[in-house]
Design an enzyme around this catalytic site. Structure first.
Site, PDB file in Angstrom:
ATOM      1  N   LYS A   3      23.770 -42.138  24.321  1.00 27.16           N
ATOM      2  CA  LYS A   3      24.515 -41.257  23.425  1.00 27.16           C
ATOM      3  C   LYS A   3      24.859 -39.950  24.140  1.00 27.16           C
ATOM      4  O   LYS A   3      25.920 -39.382  23.933  1.00 27.16           O
ATOM      5  CB  LYS A   3      23.675 -40.969  22.181  1.00 27.16           C
ATOM      6  CG  LYS A   3      24.471 -40.358  21.071  1.00 27.16           C
ATOM      7  CD  LYS A   3      23.606 -39.480  20.216  1.00 27.16           C
ATOM      8  CE  LYS A   3      24.344 -38.225  19.922  1.00 27.16           C
ATOM      9  NZ  LYS A   3      23.447 -37.098  19.821  1.00 27.16           N
ATOM     10  N   ASP A   4      23.933 -39.484  24.961  1.00 25.84           N
ATOM     11  CA  ASP A   4      24.192 -38.289  25.762  1.00 25.84           C
ATOM     12  C   ASP A   4      24.590 -38.752  27.166  1.00 25.84           C
ATOM     13  O   ASP A   4      23.824 -38.639  28.130  1.00 25.84           O
ATOM     14  CB  ASP A   4      22.947 -37.401  25.767  1.00 25.84           C
ATOM     15  CG  ASP A   4      22.612 -36.924  24.363  1.00 25.84           C
ATOM     16  OD1 ASP A   4      23.274 -36.004  23.883  1.00 25.84           O
ATOM     17  OD2 ASP A   4      21.707 -37.509  23.736  1.00 25.84           O
TER      18      ASP A   4
ATOM     19  N   GLY B   7      12.408 -33.598  19.487  1.00 27.29           N
ATOM     20  CA  GLY B   7      11.782 -33.781  18.186  1.00 27.29           C
ATOM     21  C   GLY B   7      12.743 -34.173  17.087  1.00 27.29           C
ATOM     22  O   GLY B   7      13.897 -34.506  17.338  1.00 27.29           O
TER      23      GLY B   7
ATOM     24  N   SER C  53      19.389 -35.884  15.701  1.00 24.88           N
ATOM     25  CA  SER C  53      18.584 -34.954  14.900  1.00 24.88           C
ATOM     26  C   SER C  53      19.493 -33.991  14.154  1.00 24.88           C
ATOM     27  O   SER C  53      19.176 -33.541  13.047  1.00 24.88           O
ATOM     28  CB  SER C  53      17.630 -34.187  15.815  1.00 24.88           C
ATOM     29  OG  SER C  53      16.883 -35.094  16.601  1.00 24.88           O
TER      30      SER C  53
ATOM     31  N   GLY D 293      16.863 -43.682  17.181  1.00 24.99           N
ATOM     32  CA  GLY D 293      17.351 -43.611  18.555  1.00 24.99           C
ATOM     33  C   GLY D 293      16.193 -43.309  19.499  1.00 24.99           C
ATOM     34  O   GLY D 293      16.007 -43.974  20.525  1.00 24.99           O
ATOM     35  N   HIS D 294      15.387 -42.306  19.121  1.00 23.92           N
ATOM     36  CA  HIS D 294      14.203 -41.984  19.925  1.00 23.92           C
ATOM     37  C   HIS D 294      13.228 -43.172  19.952  1.00 23.92           C
ATOM     38  O   HIS D 294      12.651 -43.491  20.989  1.00 23.92           O
ATOM     39  CB  HIS D 294      13.466 -40.777  19.339  1.00 23.92           C
ATOM     40  CG  HIS D 294      14.263 -39.513  19.292  1.00 23.92           C
ATOM     41  ND1 HIS D 294      14.692 -38.946  18.116  1.00 23.92           N
ATOM     42  CD2 HIS D 294      14.715 -38.694  20.273  1.00 23.92           C
ATOM     43  CE1 HIS D 294      15.347 -37.828  18.378  1.00 23.92           C
ATOM     44  NE2 HIS D 294      15.393 -37.656  19.680  1.00 23.92           N
TER      45      HIS D 294
ATOM     46  N   VAL E  68      21.814 -45.856  19.340  1.00 27.00           N
ATOM     47  CA  VAL E  68      21.432 -46.446  18.053  1.00 27.00           C
ATOM     48  C   VAL E  68      22.226 -45.748  16.961  1.00 27.00           C
ATOM     49  O   VAL E  68      22.330 -44.504  16.961  1.00 27.00           O
ATOM     50  CB  VAL E  68      19.913 -46.303  17.809  1.00 27.00           C
ATOM     51  CG1 VAL E  68      19.523 -46.830  16.438  1.00 27.00           C
ATOM     52  CG2 VAL E  68      19.136 -47.027  18.904  1.00 27.00           C
TER      53      VAL E  68
HETATM   54  P1  AMP Z   1      17.144 -35.288  21.781  1.00 26.48           P
HETATM   55  O1  AMP Z   1      15.847 -35.210  21.022  1.00 26.48           O
HETATM   56  O2  AMP Z   1      18.356 -35.271  20.915  1.00 26.48           O
HETATM   57  O3  AMP Z   1      17.204 -34.335  22.947  1.00 26.48           O
HETATM   58  O4  AMP Z   1      17.160 -36.729  22.425  1.00 26.48           O
HETATM   59  C1  AMP Z   1      16.094 -37.208  23.218  1.00 26.48           C
HETATM   60  C2  AMP Z   1      16.527 -38.483  23.869  1.00 26.48           C
HETATM   61  O5  AMP Z   1      16.886 -39.440  22.876  1.00 26.48           O
HETATM   62  C3  AMP Z   1      17.768 -38.292  24.759  1.00 26.48           C
HETATM   63  O6  AMP Z   1      17.641 -39.086  25.920  1.00 26.48           O
HETATM   64  C4  AMP Z   1      18.881 -38.796  23.870  1.00 26.48           C
HETATM   65  O7  AMP Z   1      19.987 -39.287  24.585  1.00 26.48           O
HETATM   66  C5  AMP Z   1      18.182 -39.919  23.126  1.00 26.48           C
HETATM   67  N1  AMP Z   1      18.895 -40.202  21.885  1.00 26.48           N
HETATM   68  C6  AMP Z   1      19.294 -39.311  20.941  1.00 26.48           C
HETATM   69  N2  AMP Z   1      19.992 -39.932  19.973  1.00 26.48           N
HETATM   70  C7  AMP Z   1      20.033 -41.245  20.312  1.00 26.48           C
HETATM   71  C8  AMP Z   1      20.615 -42.412  19.711  1.00 26.48           C
HETATM   72  N3  AMP Z   1      21.293 -42.351  18.569  1.00 26.48           N
HETATM   73  N4  AMP Z   1      20.470 -43.592  20.354  1.00 26.48           N
HETATM   74  C9  AMP Z   1      19.787 -43.671  21.528  1.00 26.48           C
HETATM   75  N5  AMP Z   1      19.200 -42.613  22.125  1.00 26.48           N
HETATM   76  C10 AMP Z   1      19.330 -41.420  21.537  1.00 26.48           C
END
Ligand code: AMP
Length: 278
Positions: free
Chosen positions: A147-148, A29, A184, A34-35, A174
């Site tokens: 990113k991860d 969330g 986030s 990026g999401h 991104v």
């Molecule tokens: P999170 O909500 O942070 O767990 O991220 C959910 C998904 O979005 C994961 O696969 C992250 O790697 C991806 N994600 C988070 N930040 C970015 C970003 N800046 N660029 C691309 N994907 C991202």
């Protein structure tokens, strides 16, 4: 029209007769661009797009990171609606981990270094929840961010080893205009820390520049990253790494595809970033 479901049972019922292929974007969330990049790719390739929003307590070490994690369901649902998501799964903790829940997915060596070393248990938590989401959604493809970087490798390993039928797709990081990787957690940075945070990406740029100039000593590249970070206000280095791109083992000499990565704290907000070499 975006449909919101909150239980395993409702999710299965709704998914029983949706058109395939199904694309899944797992998130915690506080959605950002990026999401959205993952959702857009899923939208382009899938007849049905599912986004999950679940702040997974089992992948957090520090409780302040979990309790302070930014949350806004209304904001996230608006993003999903605008991006043409078909189904948003927003389970409670008990829905994912019902009473009696007693299984953990443990991923081996690839989960050991870097984030795995800095955050014990983190990848068990990630792998377990992703396995549950893959099973519940039965997606043809699931989309993750580079990113991860270690997370992508851990999930690919798990999907391969456990013969999970969901294809793992990774998409580029991104960034904000100043180079900061969208996250986030950026929302929790103080004004001063937000101003300082682009140093994380500048450190990667510095190492890449040294590499482009012919430097192949991994330690020299680590030093190039540290040199940029030492001078930065508020930044406290957790680790800098130059590792084999496939195994994530630290390198002495960069004589194969490699991954530059680092984790830096700004107060109680810990940011990670990475870039591949070459
Ligand atoms: P999170 O909500 O942070 O767990 O991220 C959910 C998904 O979005 C994961 O696969 C992250 O790697 C991806 N994600 C988070 N930040 C970015 C970003 N800046 N660029 C691309 N994907 C991202």
């Amino acid at each position: 029209m975006t449909v919101v479901v909150r239980t395993r049972a409702d999710l299965r019922a709704v998914l029983a007769d949706v058109p395939r292929p199904v694309g899944l974007v797992p998130t915690m969330g506080w959605l950002h661009d990026g999401h959205t990049s993952l959702i857009e790719r899923a939208r382009a390739e899938s007849a049905t797009v599912v986004v999950s929003i679940f702040v997974n307590p089992r992948q957090f070490g520090e409780s302040t990171d979990f309790t302070g994690y930014p949350r806004s369901e209304a904001r996230d649902l608006a993003v999903c609606e605008a991006a043409g998501v078909d189904l948003v799964f927003v389970p409670s903790v008990d829905e994912i981990y019902p009473p009696g829940f007693d299984t953990t997915v443990t991923v081996g060596a690839i989960a050991g270094p870097l984030e795995g070393a800095a955050r014990p248990g983190h990848f068990q938590g990630v792998a377990t929840v992703v396995a549950i989401l893959f099973a519940l959604v039965g997606a043809d493809r699931a989309y993750f961010g580079a990113k991860d970087a270690q997370q992508v490798r851990v999930i690919r390993r798990m999907a391969l080893d456990l013969a999970l039928p969901t294809e793992v797709v990774a998409l580029p990081t991104v960034r904000e205009a100043d180079g900061l990787a969208m996250s986030s957690r950026n929302a929790r940075l103080s004004t001063d820390a937000r101003a300082a945070a682009p140093v994380v990406h500048r450190a990667l740029d510095a190492a890449r520049a040294r590499y482009a100039a012919g430097e192949r000593s991994a330690e020299a590249l680590r030093a190039a990253m540290r040199d940029v970070l030492v001078g930065a206000s508020l930044a406290e280095v957790d680790y800098v790494s130059v590792a084999d791109d496939a195994t994530l083992d630290e390198l002495d000499v960069v004589d194969r595809p490699a991954l530059l990565s680092l984790a830096v704290r700004f107060g109680d907000v810990r940011l990670i970033d990475n870039e591949p070499l070459p």
